[in-house]
Each structure stands twice: as structure tokens, then as C-alpha cells.
Write a protein that holds these residues in place. Structure first.
Motif, short mmCIF file in Angstrom:
data_model
loop_
_atom_site.label_atom_id
_atom_site.label_comp_id
_atom_site.label_asym_id
_atom_site.label_seq_id
_atom_site.Cartn_x
_atom_site.Cartn_y
_atom_site.Cartn_z
N ASN A 93 0.74 -1.09 0.29
CA ASN A 93 -0.05 0.13 0.02
C ASN A 93 0.88 1.38 -0.17
OD1 ASN A 93 -2.41 -1.67 -0.06
ND2 ASN A 93 -2.80 -1.42 2.06
N THR A 94 1.88 1.40 -0.89
CA THR A 94 2.65 2.11 -1.15
C THR A 94 2.79 2.55 -2.61
OG1 THR A 94 4.67 0.79 -1.04
CG2 THR A 94 3.98 2.00 0.90
N ILE A 95 3.60 3.51 -2.91
CA ILE A 95 3.53 3.98 -4.52
C ILE A 95 5.00 3.97 -4.94
CG2 ILE A 95 3.12 5.87 -6.19
CD1 ILE A 95 0.71 6.56 -4.27
N THR A 96 5.26 3.62 -6.11
CA THR A 96 6.74 3.59 -6.65
C THR A 96 6.63 4.76 -7.75
OG1 THR A 96 6.50 1.84 -8.28
CG2 THR A 96 7.22 1.34 -6.08
N VAL A 97 7.90 5.53 -7.87
CA VAL A 97 7.88 6.42 -8.88
C VAL A 97 9.36 6.22 -9.60
CG1 VAL A 97 7.69 8.96 -9.56
CG2 VAL A 97 6.38 8.41 -7.58
N ASP A 98 9.29 6.28 -10.86
CA ASP A 98 10.62 5.96 -11.46
C ASP A 98 11.30 7.36 -12.02
OD1 ASP A 98 9.70 6.42 -14.10
OD2 ASP A 98 9.57 4.28 -14.69
N MET A 99 12.47 7.51 -12.59
CA MET A 99 13.16 8.64 -13.24
C MET A 99 12.21 9.18 -14.25
SD MET A 99 16.04 6.81 -15.63
CE MET A 99 16.31 5.50 -14.84
N PHE A 100 11.34 8.61 -14.93
CA PHE A 100 10.48 9.12 -16.04
C PHE A 100 9.00 9.73 -15.51
CE2 PHE A 100 13.15 5.90 -18.15
CZ PHE A 100 13.98 6.76 -18.80
N GLY A 101 8.93 9.41 -14.08
CA GLY A 101 7.82 10.00 -13.79
C GLY A 101 6.61 8.87 -13.53
N ASN A 102 6.86 7.69 -14.21
CA ASN A 102 6.01 6.51 -14.00
C ASN A 102 5.76 6.21 -12.74
OD1 ASN A 102 6.04 6.03 -16.83
ND2 ASN A 102 7.98 5.36 -16.59
N TYR A 128 3.12 3.86 -9.99
CA TYR A 128 2.45 2.76 -9.83
C TYR A 128 1.84 2.55 -8.17
CZ TYR A 128 3.32 1.56 -14.58
OH TYR A 128 3.50 1.64 -15.83
N PHE A 129 0.66 2.38 -7.99
CA PHE A 129 0.44 1.85 -6.54
C PHE A 129 0.75 0.36 -6.29
CE2 PHE A 129 -2.86 -0.18 -3.82
CZ PHE A 129 -2.63 0.46 -2.78
N ARG A 130 1.35 -0.09 -5.40
CA ARG A 130 1.60 -1.19 -5.02
C ARG A 130 1.04 -1.82 -4.08
NH1 ARG A 130 4.52 -2.06 -9.65
NH2 ARG A 130 6.22 -0.57 -10.09
N ASP A 131 0.07 -2.84 -4.00
CA ASP A 131 -0.54 -3.47 -2.88
C ASP A 131 0.12 -4.63 -2.37
OD1 ASP A 131 -1.25 -5.08 -4.95
OD2 ASP A 131 -3.59 -5.12 -4.83
N ILE A 177 -7.82 4.38 -2.62
CA ILE A 177 -7.15 5.71 -2.30
C ILE A 177 -5.70 5.69 -3.17
CG2 ILE A 177 -6.02 7.19 -0.63
CD1 ILE A 177 -8.30 6.48 1.32
N GLY A 178 -4.93 4.41 -2.98
CA GLY A 178 -3.74 4.20 -3.77
C GLY A 178 -3.84 4.73 -5.09
N LEU A 179 -4.88 4.12 -5.71
CA LEU A 179 -5.14 3.93 -7.24
C LEU A 179 -5.63 5.53 -7.62
CD1 LEU A 179 -7.33 0.93 -8.00
CD2 LEU A 179 -4.92 1.32 -8.61
N TYR A 180 -6.18 6.24 -6.56
CA TYR A 180 -6.58 7.53 -6.91
C TYR A 180 -5.54 8.47 -6.91
CZ TYR A 180 -9.58 11.83 -6.69
OH TYR A 180 -10.42 12.81 -6.98
N PHE A 181 -4.46 8.30 -5.75
CA PHE A 181 -3.44 9.09 -5.58
C PHE A 181 -2.29 8.65 -6.88
CE2 PHE A 181 -3.05 9.16 -0.55
CZ PHE A 181 -3.96 10.30 -0.98
N GLN A 182 -2.46 7.44 -7.27
CA GLN A 182 -1.63 7.21 -8.49
C GLN A 182 -2.03 8.11 -9.70
OE1 GLN A 182 -1.30 2.90 -9.66
NE2 GLN A 182 -1.67 3.41 -11.93
N THR A 183 -3.18 8.30 -9.83
CA THR A 183 -3.65 8.81 -11.13
C THR A 183 -3.41 10.62 -10.94
OG1 THR A 183 -5.49 7.19 -11.36
CG2 THR A 183 -5.75 9.62 -12.48
N CYS A 184 -3.50 11.07 -9.84
CA CYS A 184 -3.07 12.32 -9.54
C CYS A 184 -1.62 12.59 -9.64
CB CYS A 184 -3.65 12.59 -8.15
SG CYS A 184 -5.41 12.74 -7.74
N ASN A 224 -16.05 5.16 -3.38
CA ASN A 224 -17.11 5.08 -4.36
C ASN A 224 -16.63 5.31 -5.73
OD1 ASN A 224 -19.09 4.46 -2.24
ND2 ASN A 224 -19.48 6.62 -1.83
N TYR A 225 -15.99 6.44 -6.04
CA TYR A 225 -15.64 6.83 -7.26
C TYR A 225 -14.88 5.83 -7.98
CZ TYR A 225 -13.18 9.54 -10.94
OH TYR A 225 -12.83 9.95 -12.15
N ILE A 226 -14.11 5.14 -7.34
CA ILE A 226 -13.01 4.05 -7.85
C ILE A 226 -13.93 2.87 -8.12
CG2 ILE A 226 -11.05 2.44 -7.39
CD1 ILE A 226 -10.15 5.23 -7.97
N ARG A 227 -14.67 2.45 -7.18
CA ARG A 227 -15.70 1.52 -7.40
C ARG A 227 -16.57 1.45 -8.72
NH1 ARG A 227 -18.39 1.51 -2.65
NH2 ARG A 227 -16.74 0.32 -1.71
#
Length: 392
Positions: free
Chosen positions: A58-67, A69-72, A96-103, A144-147
Motif C-alpha cells: 500500500n505504497t507507491i513507486t515513482v521512477d526516473m521518468f515519472g511513471n 504505480y500503486f503497489r498493494d 485511495i492508492g489508485l486515486y493517488f496514482q492517477t493524480c 465510491n468513485y473508484i468502485r
């Protein structure tokens, strides 16, 4: 009416990095997932048991190119590919993790090979989030939004699979045979000279990547049996000088959407030919382009050697995978992917009984793999639709 508020990324997350230089040689069939840079397989390099820092789920990875991904799941990270983890200061759910990922992904356009993403650059950026009373995160809205979004996408997926016939994923006899064939590498000269080829086996040999390429405006011949004629793009079009929203694909060096950054109108004399492969020279991004296209800087155009016929999507996918395997030991950077270096690469590919490139095998192999992949997608879709109906 839902209210939104800007939040500083550094106020929402702390950053963690890996502590061990995990590499391909460390990858096994078990252990903890290892995360690297890139979008291939969502940045998952494979599994490893080698001792290294484990980042919690339940954390998020970010790489050098700004990619992003939420990791469950728990994971480790390489240290050589500039990937880091965002650790939420408050516990988050998958939604919430997927929502953060999109933002967070909206900041991707700011980063590139020349301006790599690191936490010190990202932490002072902001993202807009829905808020409830007292300025707190509106968790109920996000859940509710993600669901609902997932339910809508699943319905679209079901309709697409039916319309394209991909919901029929049963392998036919020919495809089963293709997947069961053993692979004989005929680079072994003794075996090759004796032509030891048994029934129900497929043999392989090496081909040079290039027939020819151009350097300083002059044609350089490599091998008549090479795979591709490599040409520079007809015109390097600066993305800052054009307006998107046109007719033709504009291909850049990104890893998403087949490298297509958008669609533009431009002088059609500068269109690159359809049914070719675009190659990002400093990032080694490769994509089959079924339609004529324009490009930005540092793009080479790979056209299949005429002696092998016309390129189609399935054959292109097989060839791209084979080329990427050959490039695995190259580092990022234009100098590493210089044409004089990559043109001489040996690409191992299947051949028929006449020792010619076995295009039918490649096409059928990709079709079989596609069906196996679709099988997993269809089964996941069916399972999630049932769960969604139970919730809604």
C-alpha cells in the motif's frame, strides 16, 4: 458538491529508496517482487530472494521518468535505475492508492531522460484531492468513485471482448502445437552443419539487426540477411511548435500509447511509412506503427527487409521482444544505442526447414500467447463483475 483542495506531495508522503543493487542475475522464480524503472510489466523486474530492504505494501513507486504505480504488495527496489517509493504518512486503501496514482501521474510530462524525476523535485509539487468536513480527505467519495469507475470499465471490457471475438480464448490444435515445440538453437555450428532437426521441434539461428543504416547521410550496408532497413525519420518535428488534435500520429520516445504523444496535421510529405517500427534511440522504446506517422527527435524507422515480406502486428510484436532481449545489456543513453553498435546486434529468431525466417511460427506464437493472456483477463473480468454486482 464535492470540494477539492491542493495538497503538497511532501506533506502527504515520505520517500524511501532501495539499499541493494539488485540486477537481472538476482531474479528467480520465487521471493519478493523487484521494482525497476519503466512501464514494462508495470516496472516489475521479477522475483528475488537476495537480501534487500523490503518496502511495505500500500505504497507507491515513482521512477526516473515519472511513471507512477500503486503497489498493494511488499517489494524491493533496484538502486541503479533511479526508482523510489512514496510512503503515505497515513494508511491508505487500494482505492485511495489508485486515486493517488492517477493524480501523481499528471506530473509525468515534466520529466524525461534529460530531467529525471527524484523526490526532491516532486515533493514541492501539488495534487488536488477531494475534501470532506474540516479539510480532511473525503475517503468515502474516493472509494465510491473508484468502485464505480471499475464497474464501468469492466462493462466496457466485456463489450469489447465480445465485439472483437477475444472472449473466445480456447487454443486450437495448431496453437497448442506451437506452444509445445522445443527450441533448438542452431548457433551451435556442429549441430547446424549436421542439420539435426527432429520432428515437432523448431530451430533458431541468429540474424543481424540491420540490412543497412545511414550515417552522416551515407548508407552503410550491414547484412543482406539482416532484419531491418534502418532509416532516420523524414523530419524531426519539435513538439513545442505544433498543435495536437489532428489526423496523423505524432510518435515520440515515451513508453505509453505505442509512443504516440498525440495526433497532428503537418506536411504529408514528411510522413514515415506505415507498418514499420519506431525506435527511440536514447530510450530503446520500440513500437509497431500500423499507420503512417510523424515523429519527434531521436527516432529511427525500422522497415522489414523486403525479402521477408510485409510486417504485421503479430510479427512485429515477436521481433520487438527478440530485439529487446538482445538489448538487455545496453545502458540508457543515445551513445549506447548508436546505430553502428545496434546494427550489428545478433537477434535469435525461429527458422523453417529451409533455414529462412519462420514468420508463420512467429505470428501463430503471438496469437497463442494473446489467447492465454486474454483467458486471464476474461476470468478476472467475470470474477470482478460478480463481485461488483454483489456490492452494488
Amino acid at each position: 458538491m464535492v470540494k477539492f483542495q491542493k495538497f503538497r506531495i511532501g506533506d502527504l508522503f515520505t520517500a524511501e529508496s532501495g539499499d541493494t543493487d539488485l540486477k537481472k542475475v538476482d531474479i528467480e522464480n520465487n521471493g519478493v517482487p523487484v521494482i525497476t524503472s519503466g512501464v514494462q510489466n508495470y516496472g516489475i523486474l521479477g522475483l528475488a530472494t537476495r537480501k534487500a530492504k523490503v518496502i511495505p505494501k500500500n505504497t507507491i513507486t515513482v521512477d526516473m521518468f515519472g511513471n507512477v504505480y500503486f503497489r498493494d504488495f511488499e517489494y524491493k527496489m533496484v538502486t541503479h535505475a533511479r526508482v523510489f517509493s512514496l510512503i503515505p504518512k497515513q494508511n491508505i486503501t487500494r482505492s485511495i492508492g489508485l486515486y493517488f496514482q492517477t493524480c501523481l501521474s499528471k506530473h509525468k510530462r515534466k520529466f524525461s531522460y534529460d530531467n529525471m524525476c527524484v523526490f526532491t523535485k516532486l515533493e514541492n509539487e501539488t495534487i488536488e484531492l477531494p475534501i470532506a468536513d474540516a479539510g480532511k480527505l473525503d475517503v468515502e467519495f474516493i472509494e465510491n468513485y473508484i468502485r464505480q469507475l471499475e464497474a464501468d470499465r469492466l462493462q466496457q471490457l466485456e463489450a469489447y471482448l465480445i465485439a472483437t471475438g477475444l472472449n473466445d480464448y480456447a487454443l486450437n490444435d495448431e496453437e497448442k502445437k506451437i506452444l509445445s515445440l522445443s527450441q533448438i538453437n542452431v548457433s551451435d555450428e556442429v549441430r547446424y552443419s549436421k542439420n539435426v532437426v527432429e520432428d515437432e521441434q523448431i530451430k533458431f539461428r541468429e540474424f543481424k539487426l540491420a540490412v543497412s543504416y545511414f550515417k552522416n547521410g551515407k548508407k552503410v550496408n550491414v547484412s543482406n540477411d539482416g532484419l531491418f532497413n534502418i532509416m532516420s525519420t523524414k523530419k524531426k518535428i519539435n513538439a513545442n511548435t505544433i498543435t495536437f488534435g489532428g489526423k496523423y500520429p505524432y510518435v515520440a520516445r515515451g513508453e505509453n500509447q505505442n509512443g504516440i504523444r498525440g495526433y497532428i496535421n503537418f506536411d504529408e510529405n514528411y510522413l514515415n511509412p506505415e507498418k514499420t517500427i519506431s525506435f527511440g534511440q536514447d530510450t530503446a522504446t520500440m513500437f509497431y506503427q500500423p499507420k503512417a506517422y510523424f515523429t519527434g527527435d531521436k527516432i529511427q524507422v525500422f522497415s522489414l527487409n523486403n525479402k521477408y515480406g510485409k510486417l504485421n502486428e503479430n510479427i512485429a510484436l515477436y521481433l520487438i521482444a527478440a530485439v529487446k532481449r538482445a538489448l538487455v545489456n545496453f545502458a540508457w543513453g543515445q551513445s549506447s544505442f548508436a546505430l553502428e553498435a545496434i546494427s550489428e546486434l545478433n537477434i535469435t529468431l525461429p527458422i523453417d526447414n529451409n533455414n529462412q525466417l519462420h514468420l508463420d511460427y512467429m505470428e501463430n506464437y503471438i496469437r497463442a500467447i494473446e489467447k492465454l493472456t486474454i483467458k486471464d483477463v476474461v476470468e478476472y473480468k467475470d470474477k470482478m463483475i460478480v463481485l461488483t454486482k454483489e456490492i452494488i
